[in-house]
Design an enzyme around this catalytic site. Structure first.
Site: not given
Length: 410
Positions: A95, A117, A392
């Site tokens: 991210k 969010e 991830s």
């Protein structure tokens, strides 16, 4: 080694990937989205902006992330498995790649307030981190159900100076957090940038986030060629909104010999409300799944809805995969047959979490565990293939879920 940064093709003028995508938002948001598209089009071509982004990816995020051979897992499965280690990025997940790029873009546009969010909390942590680095005000919306499941990440965001606003509406998960963030943005468009966390939402977000995550696949492609002197047979990544998966896939789209599999959350069962798998057939296992095509939060794509078009509840043991829609570029890749999409259950993902820990000393995020679980299940059919799995994120955020689930089954 640093990968050459090659940004992907832009969707059409209306923001469509084939029949998917677009910009289905309130009129109030059309102008800020046009402003964002213009700013990113300019920044994409600005050598100084790209140089600063590359410097921070290298010096702050820790890129390139390793591509490591998982020897014991490979021996167990009868495959040659490499793990792309996005869990080793600063903040513990992919991210940060997108958050950093959008944070620099927000500063370039003169937006000093950033909202975001988050579901599993990793995007919220990444956004809070970037805002601290760049001196920006940060507000993160998070469903209260996810706040309870991901308490350590809530604390991390607060320690980084972000204001975390709990959302009690709906299922109190990611979809509801996005709704609240969009309401905030409508009210504060002049001063605020909405740092959307996945390849979702109205144009230009799906392409913008894709461009910022494409570094994953660019690195992986160069790394596997260096290690094996050939391309992989197979890429595997989990798919919630789909940013880590499209980030891995994108550098290989023009390589027809490389198969790509995106793994969704199969949850408890195929029954509507028990999963978050948007590509399931409309009737599987004798129960309606709710999968179909519609519009949600700015984009047309595959989503979970009833016959009247109402968005259905979702479930996954992984907060980051618990979303009723998928990115529009994934929808197009699905229809073209260029990528395949499958699902694994909660139990399979939890078993894969334990397996990777016990064989490789790596505790993956429960999101990433879905990708590992698919590979474990399908290994007997893959016959000694060369595989790259995208990890991830790291799994320390999920230890409470894993522990409580393990205790409940004893």
């Amino acid at each position: 080694m640093t990968a050459t940064r090659q940004l992907g093709p832009w969707p059409d003028a209306g923001g469509h990937f084939g029949p998917y995508g677009g910009c289905y938002v309130p009129e109030t948001l059309m102008e800020p989205l046009r402003e964002l598209e213009a700013a990113w089009t300019e920044a994409r071509a600005d050598a100084s902006f790209q140089a600063e982004l590359q410097r921070l990816l290298r010096e702050y995020v820790g890129r390139p992330t390793p591509l490591g051979h998982a020897e014991r897992l490979s021996e167990r499965l009868g495959l040659r498995v490499y793990l792309k280690r996005e869990d080793l990025c600063h903040t513990g997940a992919h991210k940060i790649n997108n958050a950093l790029g959008q944070g620099l873009l927000a500063r370039r546009m003169g937006k000093r307030r950033v909202i975001a969010e988050t579901g599993a909390g990793q995007h919220g942590v990444a956004t809070a981190t970037v805002c601290a680095l760049l001196g920006l005000e940060c507000v993160v919306y998070m469903g209260t159900e996810d706040m309870a499941r991901q308490a350590p990440n809530v604390e991390r965001m607060s320690l980084l100076g972000a204001e975390v606003r709990g959302v009690d509406a709906g299922q109190r998960t990611l979809k509801d957090a996005i709704n609240e963030a969009m309401r905030d943005w409508v009210t504060n468009v002049r001063t605020t940038h909405y740092l959307l966390g996945s390849v979702l939402g109205g144009h230009p977000y799906p392409a913008l986030v894709r461009d910022l995550q494409a570094v994953i696949g660019q690195e992986a492609r160069a790394q596997i060629l260096e290690r094996e002197e050939r391309l992989p047979d197979l890429l595997v990544a989990c798919v919630g909104g789909g940013s880590n998966a499209i980030g891995l896939f994108h550098a290989f789209l023009d390589d027809p010999g490389v198969k790509m599999v995106g793994v969704e959350a199969g949850g408890r069962s195929p029954r509507a409300g028990d999963h978050a798998a948007r590509f399931l057939s409309t009737a599987e296992g004798g129960a309606e799944t709710g999968a179909g095509v519609g519009v949600l939060q700015g984009t047309r794509t595959y989503l979970l809805q009833d016959e009247a078009g109402n968005v259905l509840p979702t479930h996954s043991v992984s907060a980051g995969l618990d979303y009723p829609a998928v990115g529009p570029e994934h929808a197009l890749l699905h229809d073209q047959g260029r990528a395949e999409y499958a699902s694994v259950t909660d139990d399979e993902a939890l078993a894969a979490f334990h397996l990777l820990g016990e064989t490789e000393g790596i505790l993956p995020a429960l999101e990433s565990s879905h990708a590992v679980a698919w590979l474990v299940r399908e290994a007997p059919t893959l016959s000694d293939q060369l595989v790259v799995v995208n990890l991830s994120g790291r799994g320390d955020k999920d230890l409470g879920i894993v522990t409580s689930t393990t205790e409940a089954t004893r």
